[in-house]
Design an enzyme around this catalytic site. Structure first.
Site, PDB file in Angstrom:
ATOM      1  N   ASP A  69       2.576  -3.801   1.841  1.00 51.26           N
ATOM      2  CA  ASP A  69       2.217  -3.147   3.107  1.00 51.26           C
ATOM      3  C   ASP A  69       0.708  -2.961   3.236  1.00 51.26           C
ATOM      4  O   ASP A  69       0.237  -2.284   4.142  1.00 51.26           O
ATOM      5  CB  ASP A  69       2.904  -1.778   3.175  1.00 51.26           C
ATOM      6  CG  ASP A  69       2.552  -0.902   1.973  1.00 51.26           C
ATOM      7  OD1 ASP A  69       1.786  -1.353   1.090  1.00 51.26           O
ATOM      8  OD2 ASP A  69       3.041   0.245   1.912  1.00 51.26           O
ATOM      9  N   ASP A  95      -4.545   5.315 -10.256  1.00 48.06           N
ATOM     10  CA  ASP A  95      -3.418   6.153  -9.849  1.00 48.06           C
ATOM     11  C   ASP A  95      -2.456   6.421 -11.005  1.00 48.06           C
ATOM     12  O   ASP A  95      -2.566   5.816 -12.075  1.00 48.06           O
ATOM     13  CB  ASP A  95      -2.671   5.526  -8.658  1.00 48.06           C
ATOM     14  CG  ASP A  95      -2.468   4.011  -8.813  1.00 48.06           C
ATOM     15  OD1 ASP A  95      -2.520   3.512  -9.952  1.00 48.06           O
ATOM     16  OD2 ASP A  95      -2.251   3.335  -7.796  1.00 48.06           O
ATOM     17  N   GLU A 124      -1.000   4.705   0.884  1.00 44.96           N
ATOM     18  CA  GLU A 124       0.010   4.063   1.712  1.00 44.96           C
ATOM     19  C   GLU A 124      -0.469   3.950   3.154  1.00 44.96           C
ATOM     20  O   GLU A 124      -1.490   4.520   3.533  1.00 44.96           O
ATOM     21  CB  GLU A 124       1.301   4.896   1.655  1.00 44.96           C
ATOM     22  CG  GLU A 124       1.925   4.981   0.261  1.00 44.96           C
ATOM     23  CD  GLU A 124       2.659   3.694  -0.150  1.00 44.96           C
ATOM     24  OE1 GLU A 124       2.207   2.588   0.201  1.00 44.96           O
ATOM     25  OE2 GLU A 124       3.697   3.817  -0.829  1.00 44.96           O
ATOM     26  N   HIS A 171      -1.257  -1.475   0.899  1.00 42.73           N
ATOM     27  CA  HIS A 171      -1.847  -0.317   0.213  1.00 42.73           C
ATOM     28  C   HIS A 171      -2.774  -0.755  -0.905  1.00 42.73           C
ATOM     29  O   HIS A 171      -2.575  -1.798  -1.531  1.00 42.73           O
ATOM     30  CB  HIS A 171      -0.781   0.683  -0.282  1.00 42.73           C
ATOM     31  CG  HIS A 171       0.074   0.237  -1.410  1.00 42.73           C
ATOM     32  ND1 HIS A 171       1.451   0.327  -1.401  1.00 42.73           N
ATOM     33  CD2 HIS A 171      -0.236  -0.296  -2.627  1.00 42.73           C
ATOM     34  CE1 HIS A 171       1.928  -0.129  -2.542  1.00 42.73           C
ATOM     35  NE2 HIS A 171       0.922  -0.519  -3.307  1.00 42.73           N
TER      36      HIS A 171
HETATM   37  P1  PGA Z   1       1.879  -5.375  -7.982  1.00 39.66           P
HETATM   38  O1  PGA Z   1       1.489  -4.081  -7.137  1.00 39.66           O
HETATM   39  O2  PGA Z   1       0.621  -5.792  -8.690  1.00 39.66           O
HETATM   40  O3  PGA Z   1       2.928  -4.928  -8.927  1.00 39.66           O
HETATM   41  O4  PGA Z   1       2.333  -6.403  -6.992  1.00 39.66           O
HETATM   42  C1  PGA Z   1       0.306  -4.066  -6.422  1.00 39.66           C
HETATM   43  C2  PGA Z   1       0.141  -2.720  -5.769  1.00 39.66           C
HETATM   44  O5  PGA Z   1       1.143  -2.085  -5.420  1.00 39.66           O
HETATM   45  O6  PGA Z   1      -1.007  -2.290  -5.585  1.00 39.66           O
END
Ligand code: PGA
Length: 256
Positions: free
Chosen positions: A132, A63, A139, A134
């Site tokens: 959450d 992404d 999302e 994702h």
């Molecule tokens: P993080 O994010 O590794 O910064 O906890 C994970 C994500 O949002 O996929």
């Protein structure tokens, strides 16, 4: 799914690094799907230290934020070059990261999908997980069949990522992300999660129903998923003891 629970994020990362290194050694021209965020930072340091040959690998990042340039310090371009690519012998032409400044985003997303297909598909997809649930930036309520496309971040994700930008206001609203359907086409998915704040999302993803309210739960449909967790991220799993027993008693040929 194989659930690997280790006492610390360091120990879980070492196992993930061995798995990634195994893929690279076995298939020097493999296609890797790469992730950003805090979770894979340690893994990238481990991989750099292993001095693997990246010269024939192709990489696709999951992404990128829309509307910020590759040179922006918080772009995922910058993240990948700062934390991994600059330190290994990857070939620039084999690195693919979504273009957050693409004029025609739908056309760009289609071309990104075609490029993955032409490269032979993703051999190993590295994934973090949002609080959450994702994966990538898919999302909650993302279609479980989704392809690479633009998404709008939830207020929670923007809050979670504010520490990278200094303030929540500076976190872009839009992103380009590989779809869940695209991720599920990878040959092997490696999901990493560390810390208490990921515990609920992990429990729902691994042991809950398959639902777009926890996009990572779609991984239950995939035939080869490895999940590397520290104790805290594993703390809400009901079958923790079972997963530990399975890992401790793997037959030698199956060991990572
Ligand atoms: P993080 O994010 O590794 O910064 O906890 C994970 C994500 O949002 O996929």
């Amino acid at each position: 799914m194989e659930i690997i629970i280790q006492p610390t994020a360091e120990a879980a990362t070492k196992i993930a690094a061995r798995l990634v290194a195994g893929v690279i050694r076995e298939k020097p021209a493999a296609v890797l799907g790469l992730a950003t965020g805090s979770t894979p930072l340690r893994l990238y340091r481990e991989l750099v230290a292993l001095k693997l040959d990246w010269s024939r690998l192709t990489t696709f990042n999951l992404d990128e934020y829309v509307g910020i340039s590759p040179q922006h310090p918080q772009s995922y371009h910058s993240f990948m070059w700062d934390n991994l690519f600059r330190h290994v012998n990857v070939s620039v032409k084999n690195v693919n990261i979504p273009d957050g400044l693409a004029n025609n985003i739908p056309a760009f997303c289609e071309s990104y999908e075609r490029k993955i297909f032409s490269a032979g598909g993703i051999d190993l997809q590295l994934l973090g997980i949002g609080t959450d649930g994702h994966i990538g930036f898919n999302e909650q309520t993302s279609s479980l069949a989704s392809r690479t496309r633009i998404k709008t971040l939830t207020p929670q994700t923007r809050k979670d990522n504010a520490h990278f930008f200094g303030s929540e206001e500076q976190v872009p609203h839009h992103v380009i992300t590989l779809g869940i359907g695209t991720i599920l086409e990878s040959r092997h998915c490696l999901l990493l999660a560390f810390g208490k704040k990921k515990a609920r999302a992990i429990a729902e993803a691994v042991e809950g129903p398959i639902t777009s309210m926890n996009p990572a739960s779609a991984l239950q449909l995939h035939s080869k998923v490895t999940v590397c967790l520290d104790e805290e991220a594993a703390s809400e799993l009901k079958l923790q003891d079972y997963y530990r027993w399975v890992f401790d008693h793997k037959p030698g040929w199956q060991k990572i």
